[in-house]
Design an enzyme around this catalytic site. Structure first.
Site, PDB file in Angstrom:
ATOM      1  N   SER A   1      -3.452   2.531  -8.679  1.00  0.00           N
ATOM      2  CA  SER A   1      -3.227   3.537  -7.648  1.00  0.00           C
ATOM      3  C   SER A   1      -2.210   3.047  -6.628  1.00  0.00           C
ATOM      4  O   SER A   1      -2.184   1.877  -6.275  1.00  0.00           O
ATOM      5  CB  SER A   1      -4.551   3.838  -6.933  1.00  0.00           C
ATOM      6  OG  SER A   1      -4.306   4.538  -5.750  1.00  0.00           O
ATOM      7  N   CYS A   2      -1.345   3.956  -6.188  1.00  0.00           N
ATOM      8  CA  CYS A   2      -0.348   3.606  -5.168  1.00  0.00           C
ATOM      9  C   CYS A   2      -0.799   4.045  -3.785  1.00  0.00           C
ATOM     10  O   CYS A   2      -0.103   3.840  -2.804  1.00  0.00           O
ATOM     11  CB  CYS A   2       0.999   4.247  -5.480  1.00  0.00           C
ATOM     12  SG  CYS A   2       1.756   3.571  -6.947  1.00  0.00           S
ATOM     13  N   VAL A   3      -1.917   4.741  -3.715  1.00  0.00           N
ATOM     14  CA  VAL A   3      -2.401   5.177  -2.407  1.00  0.00           C
ATOM     15  C   VAL A   3      -3.853   4.732  -2.221  1.00  0.00           C
ATOM     16  O   VAL A   3      -4.524   5.101  -1.342  1.00  0.00           O
ATOM     17  CB  VAL A   3      -2.289   6.706  -2.199  1.00  0.00           C
ATOM     18  CG1 VAL A   3      -0.870   7.079  -1.866  1.00  0.00           C
ATOM     19  CG2 VAL A   3      -2.769   7.463  -3.422  1.00  0.00           C
TER      20      VAL A   3
END
Lengths: 167, 101
Positions: free
Chosen positions: B99-101
């Site tokens: 995940s980037c968030v």
């Protein structure tokens, strides 16, 4: 034989100079990604990028429907430039993009700034641009630590494993 | 894939030290991994870990944990300093979230 030595990135100093949805989110995702990985992140918003930290504008950013070769119709056909000029189309397309991002758990700009600063990221506004657009500190998000010059920003950007990134 | 002994149990782990099988996880193992990361687990940590284990299939993000009602995002960073999502998932015995968030 030379030995390859990688210095890990420990700090990113990100400069965001544009107000387009994709430019601002690129800066925000990189900043948030950095604090998530335990790195230091500082973001400097300048010129039109100031929209991203201006209370009135921050959650209404647009993506360009004219002059944007990456823009396509749903289904993948090219997006006709003339269609992009019709009033409301750009707002509609931008709203659609925002709702797509929400589905991926990418928050609106104000909440994204909450997340970045909760992780220790720092937000700055460019003095030159703030003066140029006749903005005041109170027009800007409460997360903005200070209005500073680019020189001040560079002074904070140094150190081993630091990178300056421009979007 | 690698082998590792944590809390007296022989475990299959990834290169980065994430458990291959989340069913092998116990609270003792969590404590062992946390110790390696320099974290002493409190009840609050375990509440977050439970949330992570219950929600792992839905995809985990920092934002989701911030909305869990257990901790806010600031609190999450305080509990797992230096990379809260990757550290908490490692301790929770689930796979590393992409995940980037």
């Amino acid at each position: 034989m030379s030995e390859k030595k990688d210095t890990q990135v420990k700090k990113v100093a990100i400069i965001c100079a544009k107000a387009a949805l994709e430019d601002v989110y690129a800066a925000l995702v990189m900043a948030n990604g950095a604090v998530m990985e335990g790195m230091e992140a500082k973001v400097f918003f300048t010129f039109f990028g100031l929209d991203a930290i201006t209370k009135k504008q921050m959650n209404k950013l647009h993506t360009a429907t004219v002059g944007n070769p990456g823009m396509r119709m749903p289904g993948g056909l090219p997006f006709p430039t003339l269609l992009g000029t019709i009033p409301g189309v750009e707002a509609g397309v931008s709203a659609m993009m925002r709702s797509q991002m929400e589905k991926l758990d990418i928050p609106p700009v104000d909440e994204f700034l909450d997340m970045i600063t909760a992780g220790g990221g720092e937000i700055y506004a460019c003095k030159l641009a703030v003066d140029m657009f006749k903005l005041k500190k109170e027009d800007l998000s409460d997360h903005v630590i200070d209005i500073i010059t680019i020189g001040d920003f560079y002074a904070m950007a140094g150190g081993d494993g630091s990178q300056v990134i421009f979007t | 894939m690698a082998q590792k002994t944590i809390a007296g149990v022989n475990l299959q782990v990834t290169e980065e030290g994430y458990l291959e099988d989340l069913l092998q996880w116990t609270e003792e193992i969590a404590k062992g991994i946390a110790q390696e990361e320099g974290i002493e687990l409190t009840e609050k940590h375990f509440e977050v870990i439970k949330f992570i284990r219950d929600n792992v299939d839905a995809g985990l993000t920092i934002r989701k944990i911030g909305k869990s009602g257990i901790v806010d995002i600031k609190g999450f960073y305080d509990l797992f300093p230096g990379g809260p999502l990757k550290m908490s998932t490692k301790i929770a015995g689930v796979k590393k979230p992409a995940s980037c968030v």
